[in-house]
Motif scaffolding. Structure first.
Motif, PDB file in Angstrom:
ATOM      1  N   GLU A  50     -14.089  45.756  12.738  1.00 65.36           N
ATOM      2  CA  GLU A  50     -12.907  45.368  11.625  1.00 65.36           C
ATOM      3  C   GLU A  50     -11.764  45.906  12.243  1.00 65.36           C
ATOM      4  N   VAL A  51     -10.675  44.888  11.919  1.00 65.24           N
ATOM      5  CA  VAL A  51      -9.305  45.481  12.518  1.00 65.24           C
ATOM      6  C   VAL A  51      -8.449  45.716  11.293  1.00 65.24           C
ATOM      7  N   PRO A  52      -7.873  46.902  11.231  1.00 66.97           N
ATOM      8  CA  PRO A  52      -7.053  47.343  10.067  1.00 66.97           C
ATOM      9  C   PRO A  52      -6.136  46.401   9.716  1.00 66.97           C
ATOM     10  N   LEU A  53      -5.557  46.178   8.367  1.00 64.91           N
ATOM     11  CA  LEU A  53      -4.679  45.341   7.738  1.00 64.91           C
ATOM     12  C   LEU A  53      -3.389  45.879   8.312  1.00 64.91           C
ATOM     13  N   GLU A  54      -2.242  45.077   8.450  1.00 64.59           N
ATOM     14  CA  GLU A  54      -1.037  45.470   8.939  1.00 64.59           C
ATOM     15  C   GLU A  54      -0.950  46.045  10.216  1.00 64.59           C
ATOM     16  N   SER A  55      -1.823  45.530  11.169  1.00 68.56           N
ATOM     17  CA  SER A  55      -1.973  45.886  12.557  1.00 68.56           C
ATOM     18  C   SER A  55      -1.823  44.767  13.629  1.00 68.56           C
ATOM     19  N   GLU A  56      -1.845  45.266  14.649  1.00 68.14           N
ATOM     20  CA  GLU A  56      -1.854  44.139  15.873  1.00 68.14           C
ATOM     21  C   GLU A  56      -2.746  44.586  17.007  1.00 68.14           C
ATOM     22  N   LEU A  57      -3.422  43.704  17.528  1.00 64.26           N
ATOM     23  CA  LEU A  57      -4.243  44.019  18.711  1.00 64.26           C
ATOM     24  C   LEU A  57      -4.368  43.086  19.874  1.00 64.26           C
ATOM     25  N   THR A  94      -2.499  36.552   8.674  1.00 61.95           N
ATOM     26  CA  THR A  94      -3.194  36.525  10.033  1.00 61.95           C
ATOM     27  C   THR A  94      -3.681  35.677  10.792  1.00 61.95           C
ATOM     28  N   GLY A  95      -3.195  35.992  12.102  1.00 64.60           N
ATOM     29  CA  GLY A  95      -3.262  34.906  13.220  1.00 64.60           C
ATOM     30  C   GLY A  95      -3.272  35.369  14.621  1.00 64.60           C
ATOM     31  N   MET A  96      -3.688  34.714  15.391  1.00 65.73           N
ATOM     32  CA  MET A  96      -3.585  34.711  16.807  1.00 65.73           C
ATOM     33  C   MET A  96      -2.515  34.100  17.560  1.00 65.73           C
ATOM     34  N   TYR A  97      -1.629  34.893  18.438  1.00 63.68           N
ATOM     35  CA  TYR A  97      -0.620  34.266  19.352  1.00 63.68           C
ATOM     36  C   TYR A  97      -0.751  34.690  20.549  1.00 63.68           C
ATOM     37  N   LEU A  98       0.263  33.929  21.465  1.00 67.15           N
ATOM     38  CA  LEU A  98      -0.050  34.224  22.998  1.00 67.15           C
ATOM     39  C   LEU A  98       1.466  34.941  23.348  1.00 67.15           C
ATOM     40  N   ILE A  99       1.429  35.886  24.032  1.00 67.28           N
ATOM     41  CA  ILE A  99       2.661  36.354  24.601  1.00 67.28           C
ATOM     42  C   ILE A  99       2.805  36.538  25.913  1.00 67.28           C
ATOM     43  N   LEU A 148      -3.795  39.449  18.441  1.00 69.13           N
ATOM     44  CA  LEU A 148      -3.985  39.245  16.995  1.00 69.13           C
ATOM     45  C   LEU A 148      -3.258  40.360  16.161  1.00 69.13           C
ATOM     46  N   TYR A 149      -2.510  39.415  15.172  1.00 68.54           N
ATOM     47  CA  TYR A 149      -1.728  40.151  14.070  1.00 68.54           C
ATOM     48  C   TYR A 149      -2.646  40.062  12.845  1.00 68.54           C
TER      49      TYR A 149
END
Length: 735
Positions: free
Chosen positions: A340-347, A312-317, A327-328
Motif C-alpha cells: 500500500e502507498v500512503p495517501l497524499e504521497s508520490e512514488l 490518484t494516477g500515474m504520470y510520466l516525467i 504514481l501520485y
C-alpha cells in the motif's frame, strides 16, 4: 549582246522563210552560223540541223552547203578563196551564189605577206541588217550583232564582172602563197625531224623521270599526309575520349552526389523513423490485468504543468528515453507490488511493477514488452494427494470447475461447475473468482478469500475455503496417453506450423495450421493503427516476382455448417476457379479449386471430407472431432513455393498416399501413418498403425492412443520428421 543575237536569229529565221517550230538544237546551229562557228558543232548537232534543213528545201538558197563534208555556212562569211572552213575544199555552189548576188562585196584591207588564215580573218563586208547585204569583218571576226552595233562600214555596189575577176586573182595569188608556204614548211619539218626525234626521246625520258619523281613525291606526300591524318585523328580521338571521360566523371559525380544525398536523406529519415518507433516502443504504459479494461493497454500521459490534480494516477516525467513513471496517490488507495502507498504521497514506479488503483490492476512496462511478454511454462497439480491432474496450461483462457466441459476438470464437492477462470495477460498468469456471491466458494490463500490472484511457480492456493489445494508447478505437464488426455490449445495469437524435414534434416515443406471458425488473411498480422490488435491469422507475403497488391484485410476462409467458404474483402482482385469473386460475398470451396490473387499469386486447393458416418448436427458450425462437421480440412498449396495452408476442421491425416492431406514422399512413411486431431479446441495426435511407428521426441507412441500435441514437439515417422511449433512472422515468407 544576248538580246541582239536573239533578234538577229529571229531575223535570219524570218528571211530564210523557216516554216514550223525551231528546236533548241536548230537555234544553237543558227547562232553558230551567225558567228561563223558552225564547224565547232558536234556531229549529232550537225546531223539534227541537217535533218531540219532537208525538211525545208527552199532554205538551201540562203545557205552554203559544202559538197564534200556537208558543212553549212552563211554566204556573208564566205572566205576570199571560196573554201569550206570545215574541209578546205572550194565551195562551187557558194561562188555561183556570189555571182548571182552582186550586192555582196568581198574586200581585203590587208595585202602583203600574210597567210591565208590571217587574210581571211581580216575580210570586211559592208554593214547591213539584211542577210543579203554585205558587211565587214574585222580581225576579231565580230558577230553579226557586234557589227550591227559598230555601224562603221557603208554598203558597196560594184559590178559583177569586176567582182569575178578579183576573186579569181585573189584565189590564184593565195594558192601560190600556200604552195610556197607548204614547201618552206616541209623543209623546216624535215630539218627538225631528227632533232625532234632526239628531243622527243629526251622529253620522253624526262617525262618518265619526272613521272617517277612525281610518283615518289606523291607516295611520300601521301605517307606523310596519312601519318599526319592519323596523328590528327589520334589527337582528335584522344581529345574526344578525354572530353567523354570528363563528362562521364562529371555525370558520375553528379549521380553520386545526388545518390549520396538521397541515401543520406533516406538514412536520416529511416533513422528518424526507427528512433520514433523505438521511442514509441520504449514508452512506458499500463497493461490492465484486472478490471473493466482487462487485456487492454492504457497510455500514460505526461505530468501537466499544473500538477497531478486531486485524483490518484500515474504520470510520466522526463523526455525521450528518460521517461520515468510516477504514481501520485491522492484520494484513492493504491498498491505497488501488493504494498500500500500512503495517501497524499508520490512514488516512482519501476518497470515491471504491478500497480493497483481502485478495482483495477495494471502492470507497468514498456509498450513493446507488454505486447510480447510470455510467462514461463507452468502446469497445475493437486497438492493434497487426491486423484486428478496434472493439468497443462498453455497461456490460453481455461475454466476451472467440476463440469466435464471445463478444461481444468476438478472433481470435488466444494468445487462449483464453473468455479474460476485462469488467464494470461501481459505475461502475467491470473486466476479470477467466478462465484462472487458465495461466501464459502472463491479462491483462498492463507485463509483469506481473494477475487483474483497472480499465480507463479510453487504457489499453492485453495479452491473454496475447504476445497482442494492446487499447486502451480513450473514446466510442462506430462499427461498419460489416454483417449481423454488434454492437449495444446491454439488461439489467434498462438498459431501453429508443421515444418516437414527429410532424412537429411532439410526443410521440404511448411504446413500452417489454422483452427478458427473464420481464418482471416492479409498483408500483416496486426492492425497498423493498433499493434496490440491481431487482424489476420494468415499473412500473405509476396515474392520478388509477384505482381500483387495484398490488402491489409484481403479476405477470409469461413466455416459454415456444411462447408468452407472463401470471401474477398479488399486489396487486389481475387478469383476462384478463374471466376472473379464479388467483394464481400462468400463462395463455397469445391472438392478441388484454384484461388488467384492479383496477376501472379496462385493457390491450388483441395477439400477433404469426413467419412459418411459423421452426421452434421444442427446449429452453428463447430470445429473438432465432436463437432460432426462433414469436412476434415481444407488445404491450399501456394504455387512455386513450399508452403501449404490447412484449415483444420476435424483432423489432418499424414501419410505417403496421394490422397493424404499432408503427403510425405519420404522412405519409411506409410499410408495414413498418423493423424493430428482437433478436439475440444486442442491439438492431439494418434498413431494409427502398429507397423508404422511414430515418436514424439524420444517417446514412442502406442498405436491407437491419443497423445497431447505440445508446442516444439518433434514428430518422427520413418525417415521424415515434423516439428510442431509456433509460427514466427518470417515463416510466412516463401522459400
Amino acid at each position: 549582246m544576248a538580246d541582239n543575237t536573239s533578234k538577229t536569229i529571229e531575223t535570219l529565221i524570218e528571211e530564210l522563210g523557216w516554216a514550223g517550230p525551231v528546236s533548241d538544237e536548230d537555234q544553237h546551229a543558227l547562232m553558230a552560223l551567225l558567228h561563223d562557228e558552225y564547224h565547232l558543232l558536234s556531229k549529232p548537232q550537225k546531223a539534227t540541223f541537217k535533218a531540219s534543213l532537208e525538211s525545208h528545201a527552199f532554205m538551201k538558197e540562203g545557205l552554203d552547203c559544202c559538197a564534200h563534208c556537208g558543212n553549212y555556212s552563211v554566204p556573208l562569211f564566205r572566205s576570199g578563196q571560196g573554201r569550206c572552213r570545215e574541209c578546205g575544199e572550194y565551195l562551187s555552189a557558194a561562188l555561183e551564189a556570189a555571182k548571182e548576188a552582186p550586192e555582196v562585196v568581198i574586200t581585203d584591207h590587208f595585202k602583203g605577206h600574210m597567210d591565208a588564215g590571217k587574210a581571211l580573218s581580216h575580210l570586211q563586208l559592208a554593214e547591213s541588217r539584211s542577210v543579203q547585204k554585205a558587211f565587214g569583218l574585222d580581225a576579231d571576226n565580230l558577230s553579226w550583232s557586234d557589227r550591227e552595233a559598230s555601224g562603221s562600214t557603208q554598203s558597196l555596189a560594184p559590178d559583177a564582172g569586176a567582182v569575178q575577176a578579183r576573186i579569181e586573182d585573189e584565189l590564184a595569188r593565195r594558192l601560190a602563197e600556200e604552195k610556197q608556204q607548204c614547201a618552206l614548211q616541209a623543209a623546216k619539218d624535215e630539218a627538225k625531224s631528227s632533232a625532234a626525234e632526239s628531243l622527243a626521246a629526251q622529253l620522253e625520258q624526262e617525262k618518265a623521270d619526272k613521272a617517277a619523281s612525281l610518283q615518289e613525291t606523291e607516295q611520300a606526300l601521301r605517307a606523310e599526309a596519312a601519318t599526319e591524318a592519323k596523328r590528327l585523328e589520334d589527337e582528335r580521338q584522344k581529345a574526344l575520349d578525354e572530353q567523354r571521360e570528363r563528362l562521364e566523371n562529371d555525370a558520375r559525380e553528379q549521380v553520386l552526389a545526388v545518390t549520396e544525398e538521397s541515401k543520406k536523406n533516406k538514412e536520416l529519415e529511416e533513422a528518424r523513423r526507427r528512433e520514433a518507433e523505438a521511442l514509441a516502443a520504449a514508452r512506458p504504459s499500463l497493461g490492465c490485468l484486472i478490471g473493466p479494461r482487462a487485456g487492454k493497454i492504457a497510455r500514460i500521459s505526461k505530468l501537466p504543468e499544473e500538477g497531478p490534480g486531486s485524483l490518484t494516477g500515474m504520470y510520466l516525467i522526463g523526455e525521450g528515453r528518460e521517461l520515468v513513471g510516477r504514481l501520485y496517490v491522492k484520494e484513492t488507495v493504491a498498491y505497488v507490488d501488493s504494498k500500500e502507498v500512503p495517501l497524499e504521497s508520490e512514488l516512482d514506479v519501476a518497470l515491471g511493477s504491478t500497480v493497483q488503483i481502485g478495482g483495477e490492476l495494471f502492470v507497468f512496462e514498456e509498450l513493446s514488452e507488454l505486447e510480447s511478454q510470455v510467462p514461463d511454462a507452468i502446469h497445475f497439480a493437486r497438492n493434497d494427494g487426491k486423484p486428478g491432474g496434472p493439468w497443462p496450461y498453455w497461456n490460453e483462457e481455461l475454466v476451472l470447475g467440476a463440469s466435464s466441459d471445463c478444461s481444468f476438470h476438478l472433481v470435488d464437492d466444494d468445487v462449483s461447475d464453473q468455479h474460476a477462470r485462469i488467464v494470461t495477460r501481459f505475461g502475467r498468469i491470473l486466476i479470477e473468482d467466478m462465484e462472487g456471491e458465495n461466501d464459502e466458494a472463491g479462491i483462498w490463500l492463507g485463509g483469506v478469500r481473494y477475487p483474483w490472484l497472480l499465480l507463479g511457480a510453487a504457489q499453492v492456493f485453495r479452491v473454496s475455503e475447504e476445497g482442494p489445494e492446487i499447486k502451480v508447478v513450473k514446466g510442462e505437464a506430462r499427461v498419460k496417453a489416454v483417449p481423454s488426455a488434454l492437449a495444446m490449445k491454439p488461439s489467434r495469437h498462438k498459431r501453429a506450423v508443421l515444418e516437414a524435414r527429410d532424412a537429411a534434416g532439410e526443410v521440404i515443406r511448411r504446413v500452417f495450421i489454422f483452427t478458427r471458425r473464420e481464418v482471416r488473411f492479409g498483408s500483416q498480422s496486426r492492425d497498423s493503427s493498433d499493434r496490440s490488435r491481431m487482424i489476420n491469422e494468415w499473412v500473405m507475403t509476396p515474392t520478388e516476382d509477384d505482381q500483387v497488391d495484398i490488402g491489409e484485410k484481403q479476405g477470409a476462409l469461413v466455416l459454415t455448417r456444411e462447408a468452407v467458404d472463401l470471401r474477398w474483402d479488399g486489396g487486389d482482385v481475387m478469383t476462384l476457379n478463374s471466376e472473379t469473386l464479388e467483394r464481400g460475398k462468400p463462395q463455397q470451396l469445391k472438392r478441388r479449386f484454384q484461388v488467384g490473387l492479383g496477376a501472379t499469386m496462385t493457390f491450388d486447393g483441395r477439400v477433404y471430407r469426413s467419412p459418411s458416418s459423421v452426421a452434421a448436427h444442427g446449429g452453428p458450425a463447430r470445429l473438432g472431432m465432436k463437432g460432426g462437421h462433414p469436412y476434415e480440412c481444407a488445404r491450399l498449396d501456394r504455387v512455386n513455393t513450399n508452403h501449404s495452408y490447412v484449415f483444420l476442421v476435424r483432423m489432418l491425416r499424414i501419410g505417403s498416399e496421394d490422397a493424404a492431406p499432408l503427403r510425405l514422399d519420404v522412405p519409411g512413411v506409410e499410408s495414413h501413418h498418423c493423424q493430428i486431431m482437433f478436439s475440444q479446441g486442442k491439438f492431439q495426435i494418434v498413431a494409427t498403425k502398429r507397423d508404422a511407428p511414430v515418436s514424439l521426441g524420444d517417446v514412442e507412441m502406442q498405436p491407437g492412443a491419443i497423445y497431447p500435441l505440445e508446442i516444439n514437439t518433434a514428430i518422427h515417422l520413418g525417415n521424415a520428421s515434423l516439428l510442431f511449433r509456433e509460427v514466427r512472422e518470417k515463416d510466412f515468407e516463401a522459400f
